[in-house]
Design a protein around this motif. Sequence first.
Motif, short mmCIF file in Angstrom:
data_model
loop_
_atom_site.label_atom_id
_atom_site.label_comp_id
_atom_site.label_asym_id
_atom_site.label_seq_id
_atom_site.Cartn_x
_atom_site.Cartn_y
_atom_site.Cartn_z
N GLN A 88 -35.22 -13.71 28.87
CA GLN A 88 -34.54 -14.89 29.39
C GLN A 88 -35.53 -15.99 29.75
O GLN A 88 -35.26 -17.18 29.55
CB GLN A 88 -33.69 -14.51 30.60
CG GLN A 88 -32.54 -13.55 30.29
CD GLN A 88 -31.48 -14.18 29.41
OE1 GLN A 88 -31.30 -15.41 29.39
NE2 GLN A 88 -30.75 -13.35 28.68
N ASN B 211 -25.08 -19.27 30.53
CA ASN B 211 -25.29 -17.90 30.06
C ASN B 211 -24.80 -16.97 31.18
O ASN B 211 -25.56 -16.60 32.07
CB ASN B 211 -26.76 -17.65 29.75
CG ASN B 211 -26.99 -16.32 29.05
OD1 ASN B 211 -26.18 -15.41 29.12
ND2 ASN B 211 -28.12 -16.19 28.39
N THR C 265 -24.94 -16.36 20.18
CA THR C 265 -25.22 -15.05 20.74
C THR C 265 -25.95 -14.17 19.73
O THR C 265 -25.96 -14.44 18.53
CB THR C 265 -23.92 -14.36 21.19
OG1 THR C 265 -24.24 -13.21 21.98
CG2 THR C 265 -23.06 -13.94 20.01
N PHE D 95 -29.15 -16.75 32.75
CA PHE D 95 -28.74 -15.39 33.11
C PHE D 95 -29.57 -14.87 34.27
O PHE D 95 -29.03 -14.34 35.24
CB PHE D 95 -28.92 -14.48 31.89
CG PHE D 95 -28.39 -13.08 32.06
CD1 PHE D 95 -27.13 -12.74 31.59
CD2 PHE D 95 -29.16 -12.10 32.67
CE1 PHE D 95 -26.65 -11.44 31.73
CE2 PHE D 95 -28.68 -10.81 32.82
CZ PHE D 95 -27.43 -10.48 32.35
N LEU E 263 -23.99 -19.27 25.93
CA LEU E 263 -24.93 -18.31 25.38
C LEU E 263 -24.51 -16.89 25.75
O LEU E 263 -24.19 -16.63 26.91
CB LEU E 263 -26.35 -18.56 25.91
CG LEU E 263 -27.07 -19.83 25.43
CD1 LEU E 263 -28.39 -19.98 26.18
CD2 LEU E 263 -27.30 -19.79 23.93
N GLU E 264 -24.49 -16.01 24.78
CA GLU E 264 -24.42 -14.56 24.94
C GLU E 264 -23.11 -13.98 25.46
O GLU E 264 -22.69 -12.92 25.00
CB GLU E 264 -25.59 -14.07 25.79
CG GLU E 264 -26.95 -14.42 25.18
CD GLU E 264 -28.08 -13.68 25.83
OE1 GLU E 264 -28.47 -12.62 25.32
OE2 GLU E 264 -28.58 -14.18 26.87
#
Length: 335
Positions: free
Chosen positions: A58, A106, A144, A51, A130-131
């Motif tokens: 992160q 992500n 997530t 991210f 991810l997320e």
Amino acid sequence: MDRNAMKTTRRTFLQLTAGAAATAAGGLALPSFAFAEDSALKGKNLAYIAFGLQYEYQVTLVNHVKQLAAEKGMNISVYDGKGDPSTQTTQMLDVLSKQPDIILLNPVDAKLLQGGVRKANEAGIPLFMLENLPPEGEWVAYNTFDDVAGGRAAADAVGKLTGGKGLVLEVRGAIGSGQSEKRYQGFHEQMAAKFPDIKIDTLKAEWTADNAQTLTVDAFTRDPNVAAIWAHNDEMIRGVVSALRQIDRLKLNGEEGHIPVIGFDGTPLGLQRIREGTQTADVGQNPFSMGSSIVGEMENHFAGKPVNKNTLIQPVMIWKDNVDSKENWGNMVKG
């Protein structure tokens, strides 16, 4: 919520908790995961588009995945998304040209990564998410944090601290971010249902402390009668605290005139602010659990074992009375 219902089973939750505890004890992966000599991931090339490494949460997540990759004998390349979807789009094209065995993505704005996701699907490269999920495309496993539940927890904290009345500033992340959208959703749903007398002023700070500082000062100029402040991440709380200091409204928790400040992430700096009294509470999410879980699903996939397609990690509220708990990930790393 996403189109795939996400329910964490008791078994999965216990695994995640065990992963966090093991990390606290010695930085180890989940005890059930294989190490390099018998890992199905040994020799695999993993491309991880993160991210953004300007965020402490992160950075901790990336470092934990790198540690697990080393333990399992994987080769890992990390791409810093810099919190910018355009950067991630370029990185995704670069990654696809190199044909890794696994992609871990992500997204900052998942909608803008749909093309890359489709190309990964066409190339047959296993994709782990991810997320944030794109509206279209396929992935092997998605991990997530329950951001909607986190937003609701923040609303409950604000309601408790304000007596359910007054003006509250919500300092939110990027509009296109799935995390921000869900935190906003949970917060506003809970407020409407339980605290209808609270008025919310939403400040679009785009995840950054500088924006948060400027917008918070502006909000107090419009109306100085602010009852509480909640931010979508701990990084923006840094700007909020600077703003309160700038306008001479920064009072420590317990002092007369203190404005409750609630963060989100549970970073080492967030926990330190709670100890100092400049931050009142935090909605904690655990990068160690998230990293261990997604790497565990990679292991399962290549070992031909069942894979949990969707895993949802639950929030934990952090206050002064539990800020020093060893279960808080911010106490597992050096701030």
